[in-house]
Scaffold this motif. Structure first.
Motif, mmCIF file in Angstrom:
data_model
loop_
_atom_site.group_PDB
_atom_site.id
_atom_site.type_symbol
_atom_site.label_atom_id
_atom_site.label_comp_id
_atom_site.label_asym_id
_atom_site.label_seq_id
_atom_site.Cartn_x
_atom_site.Cartn_y
_atom_site.Cartn_z
ATOM 1 N N GLN A 69 -4.451 4.733 5.026
ATOM 2 C CA GLN A 69 -3.331 4.303 5.858
ATOM 3 C C GLN A 69 -3.316 4.991 7.220
ATOM 4 O O GLN A 69 -2.848 4.417 8.206
ATOM 5 C CB GLN A 69 -2.013 4.574 5.130
ATOM 6 C CG GLN A 69 -1.809 3.709 3.899
ATOM 7 C CD GLN A 69 -0.399 3.831 3.353
ATOM 8 O OE1 GLN A 69 0.565 3.912 4.093
ATOM 9 N NE2 GLN A 69 -0.281 3.833 2.034
ATOM 10 N N TYR A 81 -13.770 9.101 1.820
ATOM 11 C CA TYR A 81 -13.537 8.165 0.726
ATOM 12 C C TYR A 81 -14.550 8.376 -0.394
ATOM 13 O O TYR A 81 -14.187 8.407 -1.584
ATOM 14 C CB TYR A 81 -13.662 6.713 1.209
ATOM 15 C CG TYR A 81 -12.674 6.282 2.266
ATOM 16 C CD1 TYR A 81 -11.456 6.939 2.454
ATOM 17 C CD2 TYR A 81 -12.962 5.188 3.086
ATOM 18 C CE1 TYR A 81 -10.564 6.517 3.422
ATOM 19 C CE2 TYR A 81 -12.065 4.758 4.056
ATOM 20 C CZ TYR A 81 -10.875 5.431 4.230
ATOM 21 O OH TYR A 81 -9.988 5.014 5.197
ATOM 22 N N LYS A 83 -6.937 9.740 -0.830
ATOM 23 C CA LYS A 83 -7.713 8.630 -0.272
ATOM 24 C C LYS A 83 -6.767 7.537 0.212
ATOM 25 O O LYS A 83 -6.963 6.971 1.299
ATOM 26 C CB LYS A 83 -8.684 8.081 -1.312
ATOM 27 C CG LYS A 83 -9.511 6.905 -0.796
ATOM 28 C CD LYS A 83 -10.421 6.323 -1.864
ATOM 29 C CE LYS A 83 -11.152 5.089 -1.344
ATOM 30 N NZ LYS A 83 -12.034 4.477 -2.370
ATOM 31 N N MET A 84 -5.732 7.221 -0.568
ATOM 32 C CA MET A 84 -4.749 6.222 -0.150
ATOM 33 C C MET A 84 -4.115 6.616 1.185
ATOM 34 O O MET A 84 -3.952 5.791 2.087
ATOM 35 C CB MET A 84 -3.651 6.075 -1.197
ATOM 36 C CG MET A 84 -4.068 5.431 -2.492
ATOM 37 S SD MET A 84 -2.632 5.382 -3.624
ATOM 38 C CE MET A 84 -3.477 5.133 -5.181
ATOM 39 N N SER A 85 -3.720 7.883 1.297
ATOM 40 C CA SER A 85 -3.102 8.359 2.540
ATOM 41 C C SER A 85 -4.068 8.230 3.708
ATOM 42 O O SER A 85 -3.684 7.801 4.811
ATOM 43 C CB SER A 85 -2.663 9.817 2.384
ATOM 44 O OG SER A 85 -1.637 9.946 1.433
ATOM 45 N N LYS A 132 0.828 -1.209 0.000
ATOM 46 C CA LYS A 132 0.000 0.000 0.000
ATOM 47 C C LYS A 132 0.866 1.264 0.000
ATOM 48 O O LYS A 132 0.539 2.247 -0.653
ATOM 49 C CB LYS A 132 -0.945 -0.009 1.207
ATOM 50 C CG LYS A 132 -2.028 -1.065 1.114
ATOM 51 C CD LYS A 132 -3.008 -0.947 2.253
ATOM 52 C CE LYS A 132 -4.101 -2.006 2.151
ATOM 53 N NZ LYS A 132 -4.902 -1.865 0.907
ATOM 54 N N GLU A 133 1.983 1.231 0.724
ATOM 55 C CA GLU A 133 2.856 2.405 0.754
ATOM 56 C C GLU A 133 3.547 2.600 -0.586
ATOM 57 O O GLU A 133 3.690 3.731 -1.065
ATOM 58 C CB GLU A 133 3.883 2.282 1.884
ATOM 59 C CG GLU A 133 4.889 3.415 1.963
ATOM 60 C CD GLU A 133 4.283 4.801 2.202
ATOM 61 O OE1 GLU A 133 5.073 5.759 2.284
ATOM 62 O OE2 GLU A 133 3.045 4.933 2.289
ATOM 63 N N GLU A 190 2.319 1.752 -3.443
ATOM 64 C CA GLU A 190 1.269 2.269 -4.333
ATOM 65 C C GLU A 190 1.075 3.765 -4.130
ATOM 66 O O GLU A 190 0.929 4.527 -5.090
ATOM 67 C CB GLU A 190 -0.031 1.514 -4.076
ATOM 68 C CG GLU A 190 -1.167 1.910 -5.006
ATOM 69 C CD GLU A 190 -2.463 1.178 -4.700
ATOM 70 O OE1 GLU A 190 -3.435 1.365 -5.467
ATOM 71 O OE2 GLU A 190 -2.522 0.440 -3.686
ATOM 72 N N ARG A 191 1.102 4.198 -2.868
ATOM 73 C CA ARG A 191 0.936 5.623 -2.573
ATOM 74 C C ARG A 191 2.110 6.440 -3.105
ATOM 75 O O ARG A 191 1.928 7.495 -3.725
ATOM 76 C CB ARG A 191 0.793 5.831 -1.055
ATOM 77 C CG ARG A 191 0.471 7.268 -0.639
ATOM 78 C CD ARG A 191 0.521 7.406 0.874
ATOM 79 N NE ARG A 191 1.874 7.357 1.370
ATOM 80 C CZ ARG A 191 2.676 8.434 1.479
ATOM 81 N NH1 ARG A 191 2.245 9.633 1.124
ATOM 82 N NH2 ARG A 191 3.899 8.301 1.952
ATOM 83 N N LYS A 237 -7.380 10.474 -5.516
ATOM 84 C CA LYS A 237 -7.079 9.066 -5.249
ATOM 85 C C LYS A 237 -5.903 8.924 -4.301
ATOM 86 O O LYS A 237 -5.909 8.078 -3.393
ATOM 87 C CB LYS A 237 -6.782 8.345 -6.560
ATOM 88 C CG LYS A 237 -7.991 8.147 -7.467
ATOM 89 C CD LYS A 237 -7.580 7.457 -8.763
ATOM 90 C CE LYS A 237 -8.760 7.245 -9.683
ATOM 91 N NZ LYS A 237 -8.344 6.611 -10.969
ATOM 92 N N MET A 238 -4.869 9.740 -4.511
ATOM 93 C CA MET A 238 -3.697 9.666 -3.645
ATOM 94 C C MET A 238 -4.037 10.047 -2.209
ATOM 95 O O MET A 238 -3.583 9.405 -1.252
ATOM 96 C CB MET A 238 -2.586 10.569 -4.193
ATOM 97 C CG MET A 238 -1.280 10.532 -3.416
ATOM 98 S SD MET A 238 -1.246 11.717 -2.056
ATOM 99 C CE MET A 238 -1.295 13.255 -2.986
#
Length: 276
Positions: free
Chosen positions: A223, A243, A218-220, A17-18, A20-21, A215-216
């Motif tokens: 986490q 989200y 949301k990823m953060s 996941k990291e 990907e971010r 999107k980025m």
């Protein structure tokens, strides 16, 4: 007092996941970063230092620009994702820039993106970078300013949750003694030094839901959700609404600004005023 490595807010993120971010950040922001670096006149033979190398894309790009007669040193406290970036003129070091020991090395260019905001005593890191910069060398620093975050278009409940998540981001940094609006203060910090040239940029995009930045972020948030909730500024419901907001193409928001400083060191020794 130095900030322990464990205080980096993404230090306990899962590898996949990291990565990907970090790769999302590269895809979104590398083009603008490359433009800023190119304004320095970078050419072959230059010695470059990339601080906070992340997944390594800018370090690898720098290595192609400076060629075999140049060199790039990439430094990060976490080299999980940059250690395998390979080039004959690229060296990857796992180290904290504040304590970086490079014998008899100085650099024509030093670059860092989204680094200082994560360091409690960021002025120590900045001073170390300036010490490593050759007279006449260039430094390019890019930092976020979350204080400008604002939901612009969207359902009222989601806009309110967006605001509460931003308050949680502010509180999370404040609880660590850090400043979530550091980017906006870069110009004042750099103007305390004697530069041959100094230019400033402020990139504050309005981003639709589903865009790269949305999107980025949301990823953060995925986490850091539990850290946000722990501040008591946002609830699980707010996180879920965030989200939905970030995914909805009918929403728009400013998620944060990126403030950049491009500066050329004076040919004479810098005499900085004490940072505050």
């Amino acid at each position: 007092m130095s900030t322990p490595i464990s205080e980096y807010i993404f230090s306990d993120a899962q590898n996949l996941k990291e990565l990907e971010r970090l790769q999302a950040i590269e895809q979104i922001f590398d083009p603008k970063t490359r433009q800023r670096i190119l304004t320095t006149g970078i050419t072959n033979k230059w010695q470059c230092l990339e601080v906070g190398a992340g997944a390594g894309s800018i370090a690898q790009w720098l290595a192609t620009i400076v060629g075999e007669s140049g060199k790039v040193v990439a430094v990060d406290i976490d080299t999980r994702f940059s250690a395998n970036v390979q080039s004959s003129n690229l060296e990857v070091l796992q180290a904290d820039v504040r304590h970086l020991a490079l014998e008899n090395q100085s650099f024509d260019l030093i670059h860092a993106r989204y680094l200082l905001i994560h360091i409690l005593d960021f002025e120590v890191a900045l001073s170390k970078m300036l010490d490593l910069l050759k007279p006449g060398g260039w430094i390019v620093i890019e930092e976020p300013d979350f204080s400008v975050a604002k939901a612009i278009v969207g359902e009222n409940r989601m806009c309110q949750s967006f605001q509460r998540v931003n308050l949680a981001i502010q509180q999370m940094f404040a609880d660590k003694g850090m400043d979530y609006a550091l980017g906006g203060k870069l110009p004042g910090i750099f103007q305390k030094y004697d530069w041959q040239k100094l230019s400033l940029e402020n990139d504050t995009p309005v981003s639709a839901g589903g865009s790269g930045i949305a999107k980025m972020m949301k990823m953060s948030t995925m986490q850091l959700a539990q850290k946000y909730i722990a501040t008591s500024k946002a609830t699980q419901s707010d996180i879920e609404n965030f989200y939905l907001f970030a995914d909805d193409p009918n929403t728009s928001a400013i998620y944060y600004a990126t403030v950049a400083v491009i500066a050329q060191k004076s040919d004479v020794k810098l005499n900085p005023v004490a940072l505050v």
